[in-house]
Design an enzyme around this catalytic site. Structure first.
Site, PDB file in Angstrom:
ATOM      1  N   HIS A  16       4.289  -0.429  19.711  1.00 24.79           N
ATOM      2  CA  HIS A  16       4.923   0.838  20.103  1.00 24.79           C
ATOM      3  C   HIS A  16       3.938   1.975  19.919  1.00 24.79           C
ATOM      4  CE1 HIS A  16       5.180   1.262  15.752  1.00 24.79           C
ATOM      5  NE2 HIS A  16       5.571   0.018  15.752  1.00 24.79           N
ATOM      6  N   ASP A  44      10.789  -3.886  11.655  1.00 21.51           N
ATOM      7  CA  ASP A  44       9.581  -3.620  12.455  1.00 21.51           C
ATOM      8  C   ASP A  44       8.694  -4.855  12.506  1.00 21.51           C
ATOM      9  OD1 ASP A  44       7.598  -1.671  13.730  1.00 21.51           O
ATOM     10  OD2 ASP A  44       6.443  -2.337  12.003  1.00 21.51           O
ATOM     11  N   ARG A  85       4.130   4.098   3.412  1.00 21.84           N
ATOM     12  CA  ARG A  85       4.379   5.341   4.156  1.00 21.84           C
ATOM     13  C   ARG A  85       5.863   5.588   4.395  1.00 21.84           C
ATOM     14  NH1 ARG A  85       1.818   1.549   7.011  1.00 21.84           N
ATOM     15  NH2 ARG A  85       2.583   0.814   9.029  1.00 21.84           N
ATOM     16  N   LYS A  94       7.296  -0.562   3.015  1.00 24.39           N
ATOM     17  CA  LYS A  94       6.026   0.069   3.423  1.00 24.39           C
ATOM     18  C   LYS A  94       5.773   1.334   2.603  1.00 24.39           C
ATOM     19  CE  LYS A  94       6.089  -1.149   8.359  1.00 24.39           C
ATOM     20  NZ  LYS A  94       6.104  -0.604   9.725  1.00 24.39           N
ATOM     21  N   THR A 107       4.868   4.659  12.953  1.00 26.22           N
ATOM     22  CA  THR A 107       5.662   4.692  11.716  1.00 26.22           C
ATOM     23  C   THR A 107       5.413   5.923  10.838  1.00 26.22           C
ATOM     24  OG1 THR A 107       5.848   2.313  11.691  1.00 26.22           O
ATOM     25  CG2 THR A 107       6.098   3.420   9.574  1.00 26.22           C
TER      26      THR A 107
HETATM   27 ZN    ZN Z   1       7.591   1.819  12.343  1.00 27.71          ZN
HETATM   28 ZN    ZN Z   2       5.558  -1.126  14.117  1.00 29.91          ZN
END
Ligand code: ZN
Ligand code: ZN
Length: 547
Positions: free
Chosen positions: A488, A303, A159, A157, A75
């Site tokens: 991922h 996500d 970030r 999030k 991410t």
């Molecule tokens: Zn992500």
């Molecule tokens: Zn993720």
């Protein structure tokens, strides 16, 4: 006569310049849908309405073969790369976290202990973009417009809000949901001294709390034929539930699932993101004058639902059908507030995701889970046998081995020999496909194979570990949490292939199967605006997209 010509020329330049400035979109909206695989566009296409994804496809440009060009597909690096047009090697965001050799601990990609949280007492507010080494296109737009064009970043999030908006942003807002957060939209003193009054008002409005409600499927559950069965063994089960099936009653689950976190882990985290975004557009008057503003939106809940339930779940399908309606709500609001045809939007993702390994295994596709902690212990045990020194390998974060150089020097250990021992050991694991010394990675010729180029792009000489390794396809790290759902990180297509849609002012209608890289987005927007490319951009403007 000369004077006359000069006057004419300067008049000519004045008109073309003001024309080109008036020609720019009033607002650029960059949307990142967290963990959106390319095939979510096609698999759910028939179920999408006309005003969301399909509107972007029908009115805009669809780059159908768009990929990440580095490893790891995480991410933090994803959001940074979309907006800077460059790769972790240069922007320095090599993971969500990485191992800091000086501090001898993991650091987060947006941690900044020199700033204070606004709207929360939580550490989750002490965040800024200082660890990102380069500019975003939003930074370049701020410089170009003498700081008159605004930039605001929004995401559940931190970030996802901070990295896209860049260093010169007027604000980045993220949601305090984690670690039993207070449910406020928060920021840090990096951006401002105190939250604006309208943010405080939004936080006390009770809108976030209103999403403690029942998550049922949007349509009749029997119509979700594009997905697997509702009850299966591939999905995580929320604490307090007996099985992973609808309905998920968030009000009942909140105490056992860290309060507001259960909303972030449902499609309602995306609804709340739209609510807050629409309020921001109105309060900050984004796109209201002729100087281009930039708004970045990270839809993060996709996500979280993906991690919990996996790509084949009814939960993920329902989350995308609901996101489609959120996009329609956003575009309708932009049409009426900024004006139809006056703004430009792009939509992409920060990485994709593989199917759940046990689901693939049940369908005979090679896959697996790899226990990284056991591997690190094995490596250290082997090194101890050889050198009688413990814990010579400090970390294996992001599939990179970090070594303890103080111990290596103190005990006069031959580092080349030590690396060769680690390398042989790593290659002996069935699920590890390749091992690379970073000293070699930094010398890769441009003709290297694609995986090697992706490792090169993802490797920052000062921040990355010294030995890198990759897994076979469909393999990710084994943790109790990862035995169901997905994760991922890789350079394989399921992680690299993500949507790229453009629409609105200055964008052609069309589609391409020509390969595009994630690093092409920022230079494309820069070219559209006629501004400098982000300072370390390595991508190319997608000429065929621009009208
Ligand atoms: Zn992500
Ligand atoms: Zn993720």
């Amino acid at each position: 006569m000369l004077k006359y010509i000069l006057l004419l020329t300067s008049l000519f330049f004045v008109t073309t310049q003001s024309q080109s400035q008036n020609d720019n979109p009033k607002l650029v909206v960059g949307i990142v849908v967290d963990q959106m695989r390319y095939d979510y566009l096609t698999r759910f296409y028939n179920k999408y309405g006309e005003g969301g994804f399909k509107r972007m496809i029908n009115e805009g440009f669809n780059c159908k073969n768009n990929h990440f060009n580095y490893i790891p597909t995480k991410t933090g690096p994803g959001h940074a790369s979309v907006f800077t047009g460059t790769v972790p090697k240069y922007h320095g965001i090599i993971g969500n976290d990485w191992f800091d050799e000086d501090l001898k601990r993991k650091v987060n990609c947006v941690e900044d202990n020199s700033v204070e949280s606004l709207g929360s007492l939580s550490e989750d507010g002490k965040k800024s973009p200082i660890q990102m080494l380069v500019s975003t296109f939003a930074d370049e737009n701020r410089l170009f417009t003498q700081m008159r064009g605004k930039t605001i970043g929004i995401s559940v999030k931190h970030r996802g809000a901070i990295l896209p908006a860049g260093h010169t942003a007027n604000a980045a807002y993220w949601w305090d949901y984690d670690h039993n957060g207070n449910g406020n939209w928060i920021s840090s003193t990096f951006y401002m001294e105190a939250l604006p009054e309208w943010v405080n008002d939004f936080n006390s409005s009770g809108i976030a709390e209103s999403y403690f409600k029942t998550w049922n499927t949007l349509y009749d559950i029997n119509s979700y034929i594009e997905s697997g069965t509702d009850v299966n063994e591939y999905e995580r089960i929320f604490d307090g539930e007996k099985q992973s099936s609808f309905p998920h009653e968030l009000a009942k689950l909140k105490n056992e699932n860290d309060g507001f976190k259960i909303i972030a882990n449902s499609p309602f985290g995306n609804s709340l993101t739209t609510d807050f975004t629409l309020k921001t557009i109105e309060e900050e008057q984004l796109g209201k004058d002729n100087i281009t503003d930039v708004l970045t939106i990270g839809y993060s809940s996709t996500d979280k639902v993906g991690h919990d339930f996996g790509p084949n779940s009814i939960e993920i399908e329902d989350t995308y059908l609901r996101l489609d309606l959120e996009l329609e709500r956003l575009f309708n609001a932009l049409d009426s507030f900024v004006g139809k045809g006056e703004y430009t939007v792009f939509l992409t993702s920060d990485h994709g995701a593989p199917h759940v390994p046990s689901y693939l295994e049940d369908n005979k596709i090679p896959s697996g889970l790899f226990d990284l902690n056991a591997m690190l212990k094995d490596v250290n045990d082997l090194l101890f046998e050889t050198y009688k020194v413990s814990d010579l390998a400090l970390s294996r974060i992001n599939n990179q081995i970090f070594l303890d150089h103080q111990k290596i020097e103190k005990h006069n250990i031959n580092i080349q020999e030590l690396k060769a021992i680690i390398s042989r050991k790593l290659l002996s694991y069935k699920l590890i496909s390749s091992v690379h010394m970073t000293s070699v990675i930094n010398k890769f010729p441009s003709s290297s194979s694609y995986q090697e180029t992706m490792l090169f792009n993802g490797h920052n000489q000062k921040r990355s570990g010294e030995i890198l390794f990759t897994f076979n396809p469909e393999v990710f790290k084994d943790t109790p949490w990862n035995r169901t759902g997905t994760d991922h990180h890789s350079g394989y297509n399921y992680d690299t292939h993500v949507p790229l849609l453009f629409f609105g002012k200055g964008i052609k209608q069309g589609e391409t199967l020509k390969r595009t890289d994630i690093t092409d987005i920022a230079p494309t927007i820069s070219a559209l605006l006629g501004i400098s490319f982000p300072n370390a951009s390595i991508g190319n403007p997608l000429e065929f997209v621009i009208d």
